[in-house]
Enzyme design. Structure first.
Site, short mmCIF file in Angstrom:
data_model
loop_
_atom_site.label_atom_id
_atom_site.label_comp_id
_atom_site.label_asym_id
_atom_site.label_seq_id
_atom_site.Cartn_x
_atom_site.Cartn_y
_atom_site.Cartn_z
N ARG A 1 -13.95 -3.23 -6.76
CA ARG A 1 -12.77 -2.45 -7.15
C ARG A 1 -11.58 -3.40 -7.27
NH1 ARG A 1 -13.41 -1.67 -1.76
NH2 ARG A 1 -11.66 -2.31 -0.46
N ASP B 1 -10.70 -16.76 -0.90
CA ASP B 1 -9.71 -17.75 -0.47
C ASP B 1 -9.97 -18.29 0.94
OD1 ASP B 1 -9.04 -15.33 0.69
OD2 ASP B 1 -6.92 -15.42 0.18
N SER C 1 -9.64 -13.23 -5.60
CA SER C 1 -9.31 -12.57 -4.33
C SER C 1 -9.25 -11.04 -4.46
CB SER C 1 -7.99 -13.12 -3.79
OG SER C 1 -8.12 -14.49 -3.56
#
Length: 494
Positions: A193, A231, A178
């Site tokens: 990132r 998710d 995630s």
């Protein structure tokens, strides 16, 4: 002489009484003026947060326009409309042993799922949760993935004989990661990132599946990552396993996102071969949606300007659990400063950003006691306000209602946008047509005033006939179970 003295005393007493009465009247007038000012601010907030049906339909139409733009080209819209490479959602026929690794924050989970095929369903599910030492969150990529792989190996080493695989068969894993990833296939994606307190420079730009695979090899673990998922996509998969008519998934928790099933030929930016199924799951990243039709107030603008990502995630900042309590805090602070809502002194705790969390908001909103005893307790415990009158407490509940109602009605408008995009906002075949939206997230699950309002608003937007064909279902643990199910539907051994 005595008479004069008595008269003088009576006169002085009368004057003192008149002064005291005047003072009481003056104080009452001051209180009334302050109360009127506070009520004016609440009324203005209510008007600015207004979500009449006409406005919600404009929001839904704007969502559809942005969806088209995001599917047409990379960077074509505030909505990223990411291609998930999931073209096979679970059918319910999956059989065998599958694993999931759910890495979404300072903890990660390892799951093992035994699927029984067409009539067997979910036979067995076990998991373990592990916290990540803080030094590994800012260390090296190898150190982090070695730690995760070692815990995976430990989990598998403790298995009984019933979970042993036949020779030559690899264990298969769904990996929920995630963090922002540029996905390049169903089982590969480069890290864009880190967020949530992680900062591992040598992992940025690397394929996270390749990193995990190398770490598993170093642990002597014979395991293959068959699916890398977000998710929300996992929630869609978990929902689809339980309800075959699922077309979209929405997460309403700390943050918010949506994913849905799109026709592959309706994705102009897709340049590969069309998948056999003719379908592709799109991860919308809908938190970043923005439109001039969104009812923003001065409090929203101020909160956005002071946030870590000004100008980004505007839709999320209106509808998700991270922000609802903060918006109410900002309104109460202004009322305390400009209308002495809590008395002459502004409560110092009220000046602390994010001190009022959405679970507290929910608890106050759900207080049904005649004297709002829970509201009183929350104001005392969190904000150290101990003298709030019943009238004041009622206004606090009203503000909770205004902010939660706006959020839930806008979330419903977003869902209408998805249904419009895939043509499920009208009825073509009343007998056959069934549409299910899978929902997950703490806000949806625990804030019942919010979820009730969302469902009622969606019914209102769709009308009675279409509403009968659409249902909202809670799909629990998409990020865990959903990832294992996607490992199953993308298995090498199908």
């Amino acid at each position: 002489m005595e008479k004069k003295v008595v008269v003088a005393v009576v006169c002085v007493a009368a004057v003192a009484g008149a002064v005291a009465a005047a003072s009481v009247v003056k104080r009452k007038m001051k209180r009334d003026r302050r109360w009127a000012k506070a009520m004016e601010m609440v009324k203005e907030m209510q008007e600015k947060c207004g979500t009449p049906i006409g406005k919600l339909k404009q929001v839904a139409d704007a969502m559809v326009v942005e969806m088209h733009a995001g599917l047409a080209s990379e960077g074509g819209s505030k909505l990223k409309m990411l291609i998930s490479y999931v073209d096979n959602l679970p059918s319910g026929d999956e059989k065998g042993l599958f694993y999931a690794l759910d890495l979404g924050g300072t903890n990660f989970r390892v799951l093992r799922v035994q699927l029984g095929g067409k009539d067997g369903g979910l036979v067995n599910q076990e998991f373990t949760e592990v916290s990540i030492p803080p030094n590994l969150m800012i260390g090296t990529s190898d150190a982090l993935f070695d730690y995760i792989a070692a815990e995976l190996a430990k989990f598998i080493a403790q298995e009984g004989q019933e979970f042993e695989l036949p020779p030559g068969k690899q264990r298969e894993l769904g990996f929920t990661f995630s963090f922002p990833v540029m996905q390049t296939s169903i089982a590969s994606g480069t890290l864009v990132r880190w967020t949530k307190g992680f900062s591992i420079d040598d992992a940025v730009g690397q394929d996270v599946v390749a990193e995990l695979t190398r770490a598993m090899k170093r642990q002597g673990l014979d395991m293959r990552v068959s699916a890398l998922v977000n998710d929300t996509v996992g929630t869609l998969a978990g929902g689809k396993y339980s309800y075959k008519d699922v077309v979209a998934a929405v997460i309403l928790g700390t943050g918010s996102n949506a994913a849905y099933v799109e026709h592959a030929q309706a994705i102009p930016k897709w340049h590969g071969d069309l998948p056999k199924s003719g379908e592709m799951v799109i991860n919308m990243e809908w938190g970043n949606f923005r439109s001039s039709h969104l009812p923003l107030t001065e409090y929203d603008h101020a909160m956005d300007n002071e946030s870590l990502n000004p100008g980004e995630q505007i839709f999320e900042k209106l509808i998700s659990g991270m922000y609802l309590g903060e918006i109410v805090r900002r309104v109460l602070l202004k009322m305390a400063e400009e209308a002495a809502f809590f008395g002459d002194i502004v409560p110092p705790k009220l000046k602390i950003p994010f001190i009022l969390r959405t679970p507290d908001l929910s608890a106050m909103h759900h207080d049904t006691s005649s004297d709002l005893i829970l509201v009183d307790k929350k104001l005392k415990d969190i904000l150290e306000i101990s003298n709030a009158s019943l009238q004041t407490r009622k206004v606090v509940v009203e503000l909770c209602n205004i902010v939660a109602t706006r959020g839930s009605r806008l979330a419903a408008a977003g869902i209408l946008g998805i249904l419009k995009k895939i043509g499920r906002d009208t009825v073509k075949d009343m007998d056959e047509q069934k549409t299910v939206i899978a929902m997950d997230g703490g806000l949806f699950e625990h804030y019942s005033e919010y979820s009730k309002c969302l469902e009622n608003t969606l019914n209102e937007l769709l009308g009675e006939e279409v509403s009968k064909t659409i249902s909202i279902e809670h799909a629990n643990d998409g990020s865990g179970l959903g990832a294992a199910l996607l490992a199953a539907s993308h298995s090498l051994y199908l």
